[in-house]
Scaffold this motif. Structure first.
Motif, mmCIF file in Angstrom:
data_model
loop_
_atom_site.group_PDB
_atom_site.id
_atom_site.type_symbol
_atom_site.label_atom_id
_atom_site.label_comp_id
_atom_site.label_asym_id
_atom_site.label_seq_id
_atom_site.Cartn_x
_atom_site.Cartn_y
_atom_site.Cartn_z
ATOM 1 N N MET A 1 0.921 -0.655 -0.006
ATOM 2 C CA MET A 1 -0.110 -0.171 -0.393
ATOM 3 C C MET A 1 0.643 0.917 0.255
ATOM 4 O O MET A 1 1.298 0.767 0.061
ATOM 5 N N ARG A 2 0.925 -0.256 0.158
ATOM 6 C CA ARG A 2 1.531 -0.564 -0.141
ATOM 7 C C ARG A 2 0.183 -0.179 1.211
ATOM 8 O O ARG A 2 -0.258 0.207 1.489
ATOM 9 N N ARG A 3 -0.191 0.102 0.787
ATOM 10 C CA ARG A 3 -0.522 -0.559 1.972
ATOM 11 C C ARG A 3 -1.539 0.376 1.967
ATOM 12 O O ARG A 3 -1.876 0.950 2.131
ATOM 13 N N LEU A 5 -1.355 3.373 1.415
ATOM 14 C CA LEU A 5 -2.149 4.183 0.466
ATOM 15 C C LEU A 5 -2.024 4.298 -1.459
ATOM 16 O O LEU A 5 -2.629 4.302 -2.131
ATOM 17 N N ALA A 6 -1.524 3.707 -1.671
ATOM 18 C CA ALA A 6 -0.887 3.221 -2.732
ATOM 19 C C ALA A 6 -1.143 4.056 -3.443
ATOM 20 O O ALA A 6 -1.032 5.045 -3.505
ATOM 21 N N ALA A 7 -1.788 3.772 -5.074
ATOM 22 C CA ALA A 7 -1.463 4.574 -5.622
ATOM 23 C C ALA A 7 -2.529 5.449 -5.352
ATOM 24 O O ALA A 7 -2.665 6.887 -6.252
ATOM 25 N N VAL A 325 -3.637 -2.702 -1.482
ATOM 26 C CA VAL A 325 -2.341 -3.444 -0.770
ATOM 27 C C VAL A 325 -1.899 -4.564 -1.330
ATOM 28 O O VAL A 325 -1.688 -5.833 -2.196
ATOM 29 N N GLU A 326 -0.598 -4.388 -0.814
ATOM 30 C CA GLU A 326 0.701 -5.542 -1.765
ATOM 31 C C GLU A 326 0.883 -6.654 -0.821
ATOM 32 O O GLU A 326 1.418 -6.310 0.541
ATOM 33 N N TYR A 327 0.488 -7.818 -0.924
ATOM 34 C CA TYR A 327 1.847 -8.799 -0.031
ATOM 35 C C TYR A 327 2.498 -9.450 -1.039
ATOM 36 O O TYR A 327 2.640 -9.573 -2.751
ATOM 37 N N PRO A 343 -0.710 -1.751 -11.750
ATOM 38 C CA PRO A 343 0.620 -1.990 -11.786
ATOM 39 C C PRO A 343 1.845 -1.261 -10.890
ATOM 40 O O PRO A 343 3.098 -1.719 -10.664
ATOM 41 N N HIS A 344 0.494 -0.312 -9.538
ATOM 42 C CA HIS A 344 1.469 0.679 -8.848
ATOM 43 C C HIS A 344 1.972 -0.997 -7.808
ATOM 44 O O HIS A 344 2.850 -1.314 -7.490
ATOM 45 N N GLU A 345 1.074 -1.856 -7.661
ATOM 46 C CA GLU A 345 0.593 -2.465 -6.017
ATOM 47 C C GLU A 345 1.968 -4.081 -7.436
ATOM 48 O O GLU A 345 2.588 -4.472 -6.017
ATOM 49 N N LEU A 346 1.635 -4.072 -8.386
ATOM 50 C CA LEU A 346 2.543 -5.611 -9.157
ATOM 51 C C LEU A 346 4.106 -4.845 -9.118
ATOM 52 O O LEU A 346 4.608 -5.942 -8.842
ATOM 53 N N GLY A 347 3.907 -4.022 -8.889
ATOM 54 C CA GLY A 347 5.099 -3.000 -9.132
ATOM 55 C C GLY A 347 5.730 -3.240 -7.816
ATOM 56 O O GLY A 347 7.436 -4.167 -7.488
ATOM 57 N N HIS A 348 5.523 -3.666 -6.773
ATOM 58 C CA HIS A 348 5.828 -4.084 -4.783
ATOM 59 C C HIS A 348 6.343 -5.331 -4.975
ATOM 60 O O HIS A 348 6.751 -5.554 -3.877
ATOM 61 N N GLN A 349 5.722 -6.592 -6.243
ATOM 62 C CA GLN A 349 6.005 -7.826 -6.566
ATOM 63 C C GLN A 349 7.841 -7.540 -6.268
ATOM 64 O O GLN A 349 8.548 -8.716 -5.701
ATOM 65 N N ASP A 366 10.024 1.607 -1.082
ATOM 66 C CA ASP A 366 9.297 0.398 -2.191
ATOM 67 C C ASP A 366 8.112 1.669 -2.698
ATOM 68 O O ASP A 366 7.696 1.137 -3.921
ATOM 69 N N GLU A 367 7.492 2.318 -1.857
ATOM 70 C CA GLU A 367 6.850 2.992 -2.779
ATOM 71 C C GLU A 367 7.342 3.948 -3.987
ATOM 72 O O GLU A 367 6.304 3.928 -4.432
ATOM 73 N N ALA A 368 8.529 4.731 -3.528
ATOM 74 C CA ALA A 368 8.637 5.519 -4.812
ATOM 75 C C ALA A 368 9.058 4.904 -6.037
ATOM 76 O O ALA A 368 8.989 5.047 -7.013
ATOM 77 N N PHE A 369 9.528 3.577 -5.872
ATOM 78 C CA PHE A 369 9.793 2.180 -6.746
ATOM 79 C C PHE A 369 8.730 1.498 -7.463
ATOM 80 O O PHE A 369 8.341 1.550 -9.031
ATOM 81 N N ALA A 370 7.603 1.663 -6.652
ATOM 82 C CA ALA A 370 6.381 0.884 -7.606
ATOM 83 C C ALA A 370 5.644 2.457 -7.958
ATOM 84 O O ALA A 370 4.809 1.902 -9.025
ATOM 85 N N THR A 371 6.004 2.622 -7.651
ATOM 86 C CA THR A 371 4.930 4.647 -8.039
ATOM 87 C C THR A 371 5.704 4.359 -10.230
ATOM 88 O O THR A 371 5.062 4.458 -11.066
ATOM 89 N N VAL A 412 7.462 10.747 -0.434
ATOM 90 C CA VAL A 412 6.700 9.847 -0.826
ATOM 91 C C VAL A 412 6.641 9.444 -2.211
ATOM 92 O O VAL A 412 7.778 7.752 -3.550
ATOM 93 N N TYR A 413 5.959 8.565 -3.057
ATOM 94 C CA TYR A 413 5.374 8.229 -4.279
ATOM 95 C C TYR A 413 5.400 8.870 -5.200
ATOM 96 O O TYR A 413 6.322 8.824 -6.251
ATOM 97 N N ALA A 414 5.026 10.233 -5.107
ATOM 98 C CA ALA A 414 5.492 11.604 -6.216
ATOM 99 C C ALA A 414 6.446 11.777 -6.360
ATOM 100 O O ALA A 414 7.764 11.619 -7.134
#
Ligand SMILES: [Zn+2]
Length: 474
Positions: A1-3, A5-7, A325-327, A343-349, A366-371, A412-414
């Protein structure tokens, strides 16, 4: 989101004009190409490091409660743990006792432990601490296996946009067990919980064997390969899954319909809560989710490396709304914005699931990279690049963002994604992509720090400079 908040957070902050809920009518625009040309950077391995053979072996059992089926879960956990440093105790984190989950009625208690315990509020309270340590009778040396066990009770919070919750006929949780908090090479992760919607958990990968008892009319999914359920009584069935190298566990059950397929060679299960859509209406979820998973996986695998888990499950839950939310091996989505959230949550994989980080200390890792992964997939860098010149240091910890909540998503994200995108441009896309693949491979199944990323990108000093100026790297 990670959770957390995610995207959704980023979308709300940076995409005011985008087309929420409107599907593409044809193939998406061409995403940024995966660079494959020769690059002027040193050769480095792109084969994933293997999970540590001495990683913990964790057996986890979730049992139902006869009086409150679904609302209350009784758990038992056995851990065979071989530390790489001498230890005097074994530390677990009770994340459902974080302030935000508590506000919604969550609680976790340890009812029995195989050793004496001590607790620390660690962002929770004395009554509902987020840290419990089992004290060893004497120090145990590095390399010696220690076996401990405990029983716990987890009360799920009422519906919320978070990693755990319950509605009338759906129940879900991630980090819903006492989470072993060891990081190889570092020691115990004792960061405090915060009241912000975002993860603070840190854990190494473990070999998880999980069983879940659920009302017999319900279907269960989890972040592993699920076996057929066994009937254990008039009202209950027991489900079982295994994940040999995951840093956490996620489960969802209830009245759901499932669709199985194979995308990019990965077995995919899409589960749709009846409360979100049922019958023919479920097709309005299966189709867009599967399409976005398929396209995202293809792009992410080409860019970062092979999908790191044996199977992928996507659970669509009404209360998650436009978040995600990513796990490891499982993501939760809501009812909209699949083109951004998936695509954001799968980036967290890859970033969190495969390459772990201290989510409390370095949430941007993890959040900047997923974004960033989402932006490259959607060719939507323009949505984020404006944040690069805005204030705030990308690398601040969650304890900082807890007191600067309005800035968390933007910075953190953007801004984090903007810094990575700009670093890629400055360093040269081909070279940057290659070094990032090597970073993922070297730290696969580990837990990284910003210094590890700085080392990986060192051959591209311009890229490092961009990340330093954004306050991401020291
Ligand atoms: Zn995220």
């Amino acid at each position: 989101m990670r959770r957390a908040l995610a995207a959704a957070v980023v979308a709300a902050l940076t995409l005011p004009g985008c087309t929420v809920g409107v599907r593409r009518s044809h193939a998406k625009p061409s995403p940024s190409p995966v660079s494959t040309s020769p690059v002027p950077v040193p050769e480095c391995a792109t084969t994933y490091a293997k999970p540590d053979p001495h990683r913990p072996k964790i057996t986890l059992r979730f049992d139902g409660d006869d009086e409150h089926p679904g609302e209350v879960v009784h758990g038992s956990e056995t851990v065979v743990f071989t530390p790489d440093q001498a230890i005097t105790e074994v530390v677990f984190r009770l994340w459902p006792n974080n302030p935000l989950a508590r506000e919604h009625g969550a609680s976790m208690t340890v009812d029995r432990a195989s050793l004496p315990t001590r607790t620390e509020a660690a962002g929770g309270t004395d009554d509902h601490p987020t840290l419990v340590a089992l004290t060893l009778p004497k120090p145990s040396p590095a390399g010696r296996a220690v076996t401990v066990s405990l029983d716990f009770t987890f009360a799920l919070p009422k519906s919320s946009v978070d990693r755990w919750g319950r509605t009338a006929n759906t129940y879900w949780w991630g980090s819903g067990h006492p989470l072993l908090a060891w990081v190889r090479g570092q020691g115990w992760a004792t960061d405090p919980a915060v009241g912000l919607l975002g993860e603070t958990a840190t854990s190494e990968v473990a070999d998880y064997d999980v069983s879940v008892e659920a009302p017999s009319s319900y279907t269960v999914v989890g972040n592993g390969v699920m076996d057929e359920p066994m009937t254990t009584g008039l009202r209950w069935r027991r489900w079982h899954f295994h994940n040999p190298a995951a840093r956490d566990v996620a489960v969802a059950y209830g009245r759901m319909s499932l669709r199985h397929s194979v995308v990019s060679g990965i077995p995919l299960t899409v589960a749709v809560s009846d409360e979100l859509a049922s019958g023919a209406d479920a097709e309005t979820v299966f189709g867009p989710v599967t399409e976005n998973v398929s396209e995202s996986l293809r792009a992410h695998v080409a860019r970062f490396g092979k999908f790191p888990f044996a199977a992928l499950t996507v659970v669509a839950l009404k209360p998650i709304a436009s978040a995600g939310v990513e796990y490891p091996g499982l993501v939760m989505v809501g009812s909209k914005r699949y083109d951004v959230v998936v695509p954001h949550e799968l980036g967290h994989q890859w970033f969190y699931g495969l390459v772990g980080d201290d989510q409390a200390r370095d949430p941007w890792l993890d959040e900047a990279f997923a974004t960033y992964a989402e932006a490259l997939f959607n060719d939507s860098a323009d949505r984020y690049l404006g944040a690069l010149t805005s204030g705030g240091r990308v690398g601040e910890p969650m304890t900082y963002w807890d007191h600067h909540r309005d800035d968390y998503g933007r910075v953190v994200y953007a801004k984090g994604a903007a810094a990575l995108l700009t670093a890629r441009d400055e360093g040269g896309a081909a070279a940057f992509d290659k070094l990032l693949r090597c970073y993922v491979a070297k730290h696969a199944y580990g837990v990284v720090s910003p210094a590890d990323l700085a080392t990986a990108l060192a051959p591209l000093p311009k890229a490092v400079q961009v990340l330093q100026e954004a306050g991401a790297l020291p």
